[in-house]
Design a protein around this motif. Structure first.
Motif, PDB file in Angstrom:
ATOM      1  N   GLU A   9     -46.512  10.745  13.979  1.00 24.08           N
ATOM      2  CA  GLU A   9     -45.385  10.007  14.561  1.00 24.08           C
ATOM      3  C   GLU A   9     -45.085   8.783  13.703  1.00 24.08           C
ATOM      4  O   GLU A   9     -45.953   7.928  13.526  1.00 24.08           O
ATOM      5  CB  GLU A   9     -45.736   9.569  15.986  1.00 24.08           C
ATOM      6  CG  GLU A   9     -44.610   8.887  16.737  1.00 24.08           C
ATOM      7  CD  GLU A   9     -43.413   9.790  16.946  1.00 24.08           C
ATOM      8  OE1 GLU A   9     -42.278   9.288  16.767  1.00 24.08           O
ATOM      9  OE2 GLU A   9     -43.587  10.973  17.273  1.00 24.08           O
ATOM     10  N   PRO A  10     -43.889   8.662  13.099  1.00 24.45           N
ATOM     11  CA  PRO A  10     -42.811   9.666  13.142  1.00 24.45           C
ATOM     12  C   PRO A  10     -43.092  10.814  12.168  1.00 24.45           C
ATOM     13  O   PRO A  10     -43.914  10.681  11.268  1.00 24.45           O
ATOM     14  CB  PRO A  10     -41.600   8.866  12.695  1.00 24.45           C
ATOM     15  CG  PRO A  10     -42.162   7.854  11.750  1.00 24.45           C
ATOM     16  CD  PRO A  10     -43.512   7.480  12.300  1.00 24.45           C
ATOM     17  N   TRP A  11     -42.366  11.886  12.361  1.00 27.50           N
ATOM     18  CA  TRP A  11     -42.445  13.019  11.446  1.00 27.50           C
ATOM     19  C   TRP A  11     -41.034  13.490  11.148  1.00 27.50           C
ATOM     20  O   TRP A  11     -40.205  13.538  12.058  1.00 27.50           O
ATOM     21  CB  TRP A  11     -43.252  14.178  12.054  1.00 27.50           C
ATOM     22  CG  TRP A  11     -43.421  15.297  11.064  1.00 27.50           C
ATOM     23  CD1 TRP A  11     -44.329  15.375  10.064  1.00 27.50           C
ATOM     24  CD2 TRP A  11     -42.619  16.482  10.962  1.00 27.50           C
ATOM     25  NE1 TRP A  11     -44.150  16.525   9.334  1.00 27.50           N
ATOM     26  CE2 TRP A  11     -43.101  17.226   9.881  1.00 27.50           C
ATOM     27  CE3 TRP A  11     -41.521  16.977  11.682  1.00 27.50           C
ATOM     28  CZ2 TRP A  11     -42.548  18.440   9.489  1.00 27.50           C
ATOM     29  CZ3 TRP A  11     -40.960  18.177  11.296  1.00 27.50           C
ATOM     30  CH2 TRP A  11     -41.467  18.907  10.215  1.00 27.50           C
ATOM     31  N   PRO A  12     -40.754  13.804   9.878  1.00 23.54           N
ATOM     32  CA  PRO A  12     -41.605  13.746   8.674  1.00 23.54           C
ATOM     33  C   PRO A  12     -41.961  12.312   8.277  1.00 23.54           C
ATOM     34  O   PRO A  12     -41.238  11.365   8.607  1.00 23.54           O
ATOM     35  CB  PRO A  12     -40.733  14.402   7.599  1.00 23.54           C
ATOM     36  CG  PRO A  12     -39.708  15.211   8.342  1.00 23.54           C
ATOM     37  CD  PRO A  12     -39.436  14.438   9.575  1.00 23.54           C
ATOM     38  N   VAL A  13     -43.040  12.176   7.551  1.00 24.50           N
ATOM     39  CA  VAL A  13     -43.544  10.840   7.224  1.00 24.50           C
ATOM     40  C   VAL A  13     -42.882  10.270   5.969  1.00 24.50           C
ATOM     41  O   VAL A  13     -42.927   9.070   5.742  1.00 24.50           O
ATOM     42  CB  VAL A  13     -45.075  10.865   7.034  1.00 24.50           C
ATOM     43  CG1 VAL A  13     -45.763  11.197   8.345  1.00 24.50           C
ATOM     44  CG2 VAL A  13     -45.485  11.862   5.948  1.00 24.50           C
ATOM     45  N   VAL A  20     -34.380  18.637   9.179  1.00 24.72           N
ATOM     46  CA  VAL A  20     -35.535  18.783  10.054  1.00 24.72           C
ATOM     47  C   VAL A  20     -35.164  19.652  11.251  1.00 24.72           C
ATOM     48  O   VAL A  20     -34.111  19.462  11.860  1.00 24.72           O
ATOM     49  CB  VAL A  20     -36.037  17.409  10.546  1.00 24.72           C
ATOM     50  CG1 VAL A  20     -37.264  17.573  11.440  1.00 24.72           C
ATOM     51  CG2 VAL A  20     -36.348  16.505   9.368  1.00 24.72           C
ATOM     52  N   GLY A  21     -36.029  20.606  11.551  1.00 21.37           N
ATOM     53  CA  GLY A  21     -35.820  21.472  12.704  1.00 21.37           C
ATOM     54  C   GLY A  21     -36.902  21.290  13.738  1.00 21.37           C
ATOM     55  O   GLY A  21     -37.391  20.173  13.948  1.00 21.37           O
ATOM     56  N   ASN A  56     -44.314  16.668  -9.892  1.00 21.84           N
ATOM     57  CA  ASN A  56     -45.319  15.623  -9.645  1.00 21.84           C
ATOM     58  C   ASN A  56     -45.045  14.939  -8.308  1.00 21.84           C
ATOM     59  O   ASN A  56     -45.555  15.350  -7.275  1.00 21.84           O
ATOM     60  CB  ASN A  56     -45.379  14.620 -10.805  1.00 21.84           C
ATOM     61  CG  ASN A  56     -44.004  14.243 -11.319  1.00 21.84           C
ATOM     62  OD1 ASN A  56     -43.098  13.886 -10.563  1.00 21.84           O
ATOM     63  ND2 ASN A  56     -43.828  14.320 -12.624  1.00 21.84           N
ATOM     64  N   ILE A  57     -44.212  13.895  -8.305  1.00 19.10           N
ATOM     65  CA  ILE A  57     -43.978  13.172  -7.052  1.00 19.10           C
ATOM     66  C   ILE A  57     -43.221  14.017  -6.035  1.00 19.10           C
ATOM     67  O   ILE A  57     -43.393  13.862  -4.826  1.00 19.10           O
ATOM     68  CB  ILE A  57     -43.238  11.840  -7.298  1.00 19.10           C
ATOM     69  CG1 ILE A  57     -43.243  10.957  -6.044  1.00 19.10           C
ATOM     70  CG2 ILE A  57     -41.814  12.071  -7.756  1.00 19.10           C
ATOM     71  CD1 ILE A  57     -43.842   9.627  -6.256  1.00 19.10           C
ATOM     72  N   GLY A  58     -42.409  14.965  -6.506  1.00 19.17           N
ATOM     73  CA  GLY A  58     -41.720  15.859  -5.588  1.00 19.17           C
ATOM     74  C   GLY A  58     -42.702  16.691  -4.792  1.00 19.17           C
ATOM     75  O   GLY A  58     -42.574  16.835  -3.568  1.00 19.17           O
ATOM     76  N   ILE A  59     -43.690  17.251  -5.478  1.00 18.34           N
ATOM     77  CA  ILE A  59     -44.713  18.030  -4.789  1.00 18.34           C
ATOM     78  C   ILE A  59     -45.544  17.137  -3.881  1.00 18.34           C
ATOM     79  O   ILE A  59     -45.895  17.521  -2.759  1.00 18.34           O
ATOM     80  CB  ILE A  59     -45.610  18.756  -5.814  1.00 18.34           C
ATOM     81  CG1 ILE A  59     -44.807  19.886  -6.486  1.00 18.34           C
ATOM     82  CG2 ILE A  59     -46.860  19.315  -5.148  1.00 18.34           C
ATOM     83  CD1 ILE A  59     -45.578  20.663  -7.533  1.00 18.34           C
ATOM     84  N   GLU A  60     -45.853  15.935  -4.335  1.00 17.43           N
ATOM     85  CA  GLU A  60     -46.646  15.014  -3.504  1.00 17.43           C
ATOM     86  C   GLU A  60     -45.944  14.721  -2.175  1.00 17.43           C
ATOM     87  O   GLU A  60     -46.572  14.729  -1.106  1.00 17.43           O
ATOM     88  CB  GLU A  60     -46.891  13.721  -4.266  1.00 17.43           C
ATOM     89  CG  GLU A  60     -47.852  13.878  -5.440  1.00 17.43           C
ATOM     90  CD  GLU A  60     -48.013  12.596  -6.246  1.00 17.43           C
ATOM     91  OE1 GLU A  60     -48.965  12.529  -7.037  1.00 17.43           O
ATOM     92  OE2 GLU A  60     -47.192  11.671  -6.087  1.00 17.43           O
ATOM     93  N   LYS A  61     -44.647  14.461  -2.223  1.00 16.57           N
ATOM     94  CA  LYS A  61     -43.892  14.168  -0.999  1.00 16.57           C
ATOM     95  C   LYS A  61     -43.850  15.381  -0.079  1.00 16.57           C
ATOM     96  O   LYS A  61     -43.974  15.252   1.148  1.00 16.57           O
ATOM     97  CB  LYS A  61     -42.474  13.714  -1.350  1.00 16.57           C
ATOM     98  CG  LYS A  61     -42.406  12.341  -1.994  1.00 16.57           C
ATOM     99  CD  LYS A  61     -40.964  11.949  -2.313  1.00 16.57           C
ATOM    100  CE  LYS A  61     -40.879  10.544  -2.878  1.00 16.57           C
ATOM    101  NZ  LYS A  61     -39.479  10.152  -3.188  1.00 16.57           N
ATOM    102  N   MET A  62     -43.660  16.552  -0.663  1.00 15.31           N
ATOM    103  CA  MET A  62     -43.644  17.773   0.128  1.00 15.31           C
ATOM    104  C   MET A  62     -44.981  17.971   0.836  1.00 15.31           C
ATOM    105  O   MET A  62     -45.025  18.267   2.045  1.00 15.31           O
ATOM    106  CB  MET A  62     -43.348  18.962  -0.781  1.00 15.31           C
ATOM    107  CG  MET A  62     -43.347  20.306  -0.090  1.00 15.31           C
ATOM    108  SD  MET A  62     -43.291  21.676  -1.284  1.00 15.31           S
ATOM    109  CE  MET A  62     -44.903  21.469  -2.075  1.00 15.31           C
ATOM    110  N   VAL A  63     -46.079  17.805   0.095  1.00 13.84           N
ATOM    111  CA  VAL A  63     -47.409  17.961   0.676  1.00 13.84           C
ATOM    112  C   VAL A  63     -47.624  16.960   1.808  1.00 13.84           C
ATOM    113  O   VAL A  63     -48.133  17.311   2.881  1.00 13.84           O
ATOM    114  CB  VAL A  63     -48.496  17.798  -0.406  1.00 13.84           C
ATOM    115  CG1 VAL A  63     -49.882  17.715   0.232  1.00 13.84           C
ATOM    116  CG2 VAL A  63     -48.435  18.956  -1.392  1.00 13.84           C
ATOM    117  N   ALA A  64     -47.215  15.710   1.581  1.00 15.88           N
ATOM    118  CA  ALA A  64     -47.392  14.674   2.604  1.00 15.88           C
ATOM    119  C   ALA A  64     -46.687  15.055   3.906  1.00 15.88           C
ATOM    120  O   ALA A  64     -47.238  14.876   5.006  1.00 15.88           O
ATOM    121  CB  ALA A  64     -46.867  13.331   2.087  1.00 15.88           C
ATOM    122  N   ASN A  65     -45.481  15.586   3.808  1.00 14.48           N
ATOM    123  CA  ASN A  65     -44.732  15.954   5.012  1.00 14.48           C
ATOM    124  C   ASN A  65     -45.320  17.174   5.710  1.00 14.48           C
ATOM    125  O   ASN A  65     -45.281  17.263   6.942  1.00 14.48           O
ATOM    126  CB  ASN A  65     -43.264  16.211   4.665  1.00 14.48           C
ATOM    127  CG  ASN A  65     -42.475  14.929   4.520  1.00 14.48           C
ATOM    128  OD1 ASN A  65     -42.811  13.907   5.114  1.00 14.48           O
ATOM    129  ND2 ASN A  65     -41.416  14.964   3.725  1.00 14.48           N
TER     130      ASN A  65
END
Length: 243
Positions: A9-13, A20-21, A56-65
């Motif tokens: 909370e909140p999500w996505p982070v 978002v669905g 790099n950072i694109g994958i990191e953000k995806m993983v975080a969410n």
């Protein structure tokens, strides 16, 4: 009923160019470099849908969410690859093999596939939680939405863990580990062409030297041949005159 967990909370982070669905959906969709109708993908049942343009950072953000929502169990990788970055392939390599001790995604083919914001625990969580579905280079919305619905129908339930939160340092930008500077896809292509031109020039120079050597060799051969011919002719004349 399948197990469902409450996401962070909140999500996505992490904010980004996505739609978002339903956060209880087991499916996320990454569209790589394509600009697809993410709202349509979400309407088909995806929890999250959007592009991932850098390896790099694109994958990191995806993983975080994704790891902040244990309900997501599938990642559909679709859309066209980003030139130079080859993000879709990097995601698959990351999921299969993780990173090496320098932070490089093992087996990734992009220009700068370096991960610096994800802990070993975060990487292991991703690998445990996610199954990737390869639809790279597909922009057929009908095929993609059909795959989303198929995966939603066989929802295995949430991974029985709490949401994991990782901090992504925005100031790091797309800078990679080991001192590598980030390169846009266009720069990578230009540098590749420059290297090809340098190699062509070098090869042409070597070829010219070879051809020059052959030419000089021919001239030397002709001169030597003429000299020997004249010498032999002189000897014959002398022998004829003496007789």
């Amino acid at each position: 009923m399948v197990l469902k967990k409450k996401p962070a909370e909140p999500w996505p982070v992490i904010t980004g160019e996505y739609e978002v669905g339903n956060p209880e959906s087991p499916v996320a969709v990454v569209t790589c470099g394509s600009h697809l109708n993410n709202a349509e993908l979400v309407a088909a049942g995806a929890a999250l849908a959007g592009p991932c343009k850098t390896e790099n950072i694109g994958i990191e953000k995806m993983v975080a969410n994704v790891i902040s929502n244990p309900n997501i169990r599938y990642l559909i990788i679709t859309g066209m690859e980003v030139k130079g970055h080859i993000t879709g392939q990097a995601i698959e390599a990351f999921t299969a093999s993780g990173i090496d001790k320098e932070g490089r995604i093992v087996g990734a083919k992009g220009a700068i596939p370096f991960i610096q914001n994800l802990t070993p625990e975060a990487i292991e969580r991703w690998k445990e939680q996610i199954t990737t579905i390869n639809m790279i280079d597909t922009e057929d919305m009908g095929a993609i939405t059909a795959k989303i619905k198929e995966l939603v129908a066989k929802d295995p339930g949430a991974l029985d863990v709490e949401p994991m939160i990782v901090e992504i340092k925005e100031g790091a930008g797309e800078e990679g580990e080991a001192g590598l500077r980030p390169m846009a896809a266009e720069v990578v292509e230009v540098r590749s062409r420059i290297r090809a031109m340098d190699m062509a020039v070098t090869n042409n120079g070597l070829l010219n030297k070879f051809q020059a050597g052959v030419y000089v060799g021919k001239i030397e051969g002709i001169v030597v041949g003429m000299t020997l011919t004249l010498a032999i002719f002189g000897i014959i004349l002398k022998m004829v005159g003496g007789s």
